[in-house]
Scaffold this motif. Structure first.
Motif, mmCIF file in Angstrom:
data_model
loop_
_atom_site.group_PDB
_atom_site.id
_atom_site.type_symbol
_atom_site.label_atom_id
_atom_site.label_comp_id
_atom_site.label_asym_id
_atom_site.label_seq_id
_atom_site.Cartn_x
_atom_site.Cartn_y
_atom_site.Cartn_z
ATOM 1 N N GLU A 1 0.816 -0.977 0.215
ATOM 2 C CA GLU A 1 -0.045 0.109 0.147
ATOM 3 C C GLU A 1 0.806 1.400 0.073
ATOM 4 O O GLU A 1 1.960 1.328 0.425
ATOM 5 C CB GLU A 1 -0.961 0.130 1.246
ATOM 6 C CG GLU A 1 -0.157 0.096 2.606
ATOM 7 C CD GLU A 1 -1.116 0.163 3.718
ATOM 8 O OE1 GLU A 1 -2.126 0.956 3.522
ATOM 9 O OE2 GLU A 1 -0.982 -0.540 4.759
ATOM 10 N N GLU A 2 0.073 2.418 -0.377
ATOM 11 C CA GLU A 2 1.083 3.525 -0.451
ATOM 12 C C GLU A 2 0.845 4.253 0.917
ATOM 13 O O GLU A 2 0.074 4.186 1.554
ATOM 14 C CB GLU A 2 0.353 4.722 -1.708
ATOM 15 C CG GLU A 2 0.928 5.699 -1.535
ATOM 16 C CD GLU A 2 0.612 6.698 -2.730
ATOM 17 O OE1 GLU A 2 -0.144 7.803 -2.691
ATOM 18 O OE2 GLU A 2 0.682 6.340 -3.870
ATOM 19 N N THR B 1 2.528 7.600 3.646
ATOM 20 C CA THR B 1 3.248 8.927 3.586
ATOM 21 C C THR B 1 3.943 8.676 5.030
ATOM 22 O O THR B 1 3.317 8.671 6.053
ATOM 23 C CB THR B 1 2.461 9.894 3.671
ATOM 24 O OG1 THR B 1 1.704 9.940 2.321
ATOM 25 C CG2 THR B 1 3.205 11.266 3.811
ATOM 26 N N ARG C 1 6.116 9.856 0.040
ATOM 27 C CA ARG C 1 4.810 9.086 -0.260
ATOM 28 C C ARG C 1 5.013 8.168 -1.533
ATOM 29 O O ARG C 1 5.706 8.567 -2.543
ATOM 30 C CB ARG C 1 3.956 10.307 -0.629
ATOM 31 C CG ARG C 1 2.488 9.988 -0.742
ATOM 32 C CD ARG C 1 1.513 11.203 -1.251
ATOM 33 N NE ARG C 1 1.977 12.185 -2.096
ATOM 34 C CZ ARG C 1 1.750 12.092 -3.274
ATOM 35 N NH1 ARG C 1 0.803 11.035 -3.859
ATOM 36 N NH2 ARG C 1 2.084 13.009 -4.121
ATOM 37 N N GLY C 2 4.533 7.283 -1.149
ATOM 38 C CA GLY C 2 4.672 6.066 -2.308
ATOM 39 C C GLY C 2 4.657 4.646 -1.710
ATOM 40 O O GLY C 2 3.924 4.388 -0.383
ATOM 41 N N PRO C 3 4.778 3.559 -2.253
ATOM 42 C CA PRO C 3 4.791 2.269 -1.834
ATOM 43 C C PRO C 3 5.606 2.130 -0.636
ATOM 44 O O PRO C 3 6.909 2.669 -0.572
ATOM 45 C CB PRO C 3 5.362 1.414 -3.248
ATOM 46 C CG PRO C 3 5.034 2.077 -4.395
ATOM 47 C CD PRO C 3 5.210 3.715 -3.888
ATOM 48 N N PRO D 1 8.763 6.239 -5.108
ATOM 49 C CA PRO D 1 8.001 7.117 -4.761
ATOM 50 C C PRO D 1 7.241 8.205 -5.437
ATOM 51 O O PRO D 1 8.181 8.678 -6.500
ATOM 52 C CB PRO D 1 8.852 7.850 -3.595
ATOM 53 C CG PRO D 1 10.331 7.859 -3.987
ATOM 54 C CD PRO D 1 10.235 6.317 -4.838
ATOM 55 N N ARG D 2 6.185 8.551 -5.150
ATOM 56 C CA ARG D 2 5.645 9.649 -5.817
ATOM 57 C C ARG D 2 6.198 11.054 -5.536
ATOM 58 O O ARG D 2 6.250 11.935 -6.355
ATOM 59 C CB ARG D 2 4.042 9.625 -5.520
ATOM 60 C CG ARG D 2 3.299 8.494 -5.944
ATOM 61 C CD ARG D 2 1.993 8.594 -5.731
ATOM 62 N NE ARG D 2 0.943 7.304 -5.944
ATOM 63 C CZ ARG D 2 0.650 7.290 -7.183
ATOM 64 N NH1 ARG D 2 0.770 7.976 -8.285
ATOM 65 N NH2 ARG D 2 -0.042 6.077 -7.524
#
Length: 269
Positions: A161-162, A164, A192-194, A232-233
């Motif tokens: 899941e993503e 933060t 923020r990301g996996p 990551p985003r």
């Protein structure tokens, strides 16, 4: 002069007069080319320096002392080698300056010329970081480690899941590429990301232990490896190195969507 010819680790005559020629710039492109970074960079950031031993003479010859913070932009053509900055600042010890504004303007002009971009100067130091409830230290993870160099990005994994979160470690150590002297730091990774595998991240950070590189280049390597391996985003990497020679360096790199973190110092600084 090459990096190998720097006066690091050797007896150096104490500066007896103001000398901006002591500053030694190093092209950032050297370290970035080794990381495959060219053209448009995947990050923004700054290098924040804390100077604890700044002194000069006022117009009447009376010594003055202060602390200061210098901020060098990430996209300056050059970084400034730390021993040369120490020698440069010491060259003010017997130099008369009319007032603090004159000193600041002189230092800004010299550092900006060396870096190839505008450098910010502020008297004083940022506050000590008292910690955040959102930070998660990974240093207590129990695991076997047997690799201490070169840096091993294969240890980095993410998935699921993503999230933060902010992960921190005080176990980052690298070595000066010229003298071999140890450089100690804490590192703060906000993303923020996996979900990043914390054990793998700790192994990766420890794999810098015998690695020789400048502070700024270590942080850019960590950022690049995390971005490539963990996707990551958004990502922010800040390292706070302990001081040597009255200076500490705090490089920060982040994806362009991330605001700059608050300027703070570690308790070890």
């Amino acid at each position: 002069m090459t990096a190998a010819e720097l006066p690091l680790g050797r007896d150096v005559a104490y500066p007896t007069h103001y000398d901006p020629g002591l500053l030694f710039p190093i092209a950032r492109s050297i370290g970035r080319s080794a990381l495959g970074l060219a053209g448009s960079l995947p990050f923004i950031g700054v290098d924040r320096w804390h100077a604890y031993e700044l002194s000069w003479l006022d117009a009447r010859g009376k010594p003055r002392v202060a602390t200061a913070t210098f901020t060098v932009p990430f996209d300056s053509p050059s970084l400034i080698e730390s021993k040369s900055l120490k020698l440069y600042l010491n060259s003010f010890n017997a130099h008369r300056v009319a007032n603090e504004l004159g000193l600041r303007d002189l230092i800004v002009a010299d550092l900006s010329r060396a870096a190839g971009a505008p450098v910010r100067f502020d008297f004083g130091l940022p506050p000590v970081d008292t910690g955040s409830g959102d930070d998660r230290s990974i240093d207590a993870i129990e695991l076997d480690i047997d690799r201490y160099g070169p840096p091993d990005p294969s240890q980095l994994h993410s998935g699921g899941e993503e999230v933060t979160e902010v992960l921190v470690s005080g176990l980052l150590k690298s070595n000066c590429p010229v003298t071999g002297q140890p450089d100690w730091a804490s590192v703060r990774i906000a993303y923020r990301g996996p979900c990043i595998d914390r054990a793998g991240l700790l192994r990766y950070l420890v794999s810098f232990r015998d690695h020789a590189d400048f502070h700024e280049q270590c942080v850019e390597r960590i950022f690049s490896d995390l971005l490539t391996r963990c996707a990551p985003r958004s990502l922010s990497v800040e390292a706070r190195y302990t001081r040597r020679g009255g200076l500490d360096i705090n490089p920060w790199r982040a994806t362009p969507d991330v605001p700059a973190p608050a300027s703070q110092r570690d308790s070890r600084q």
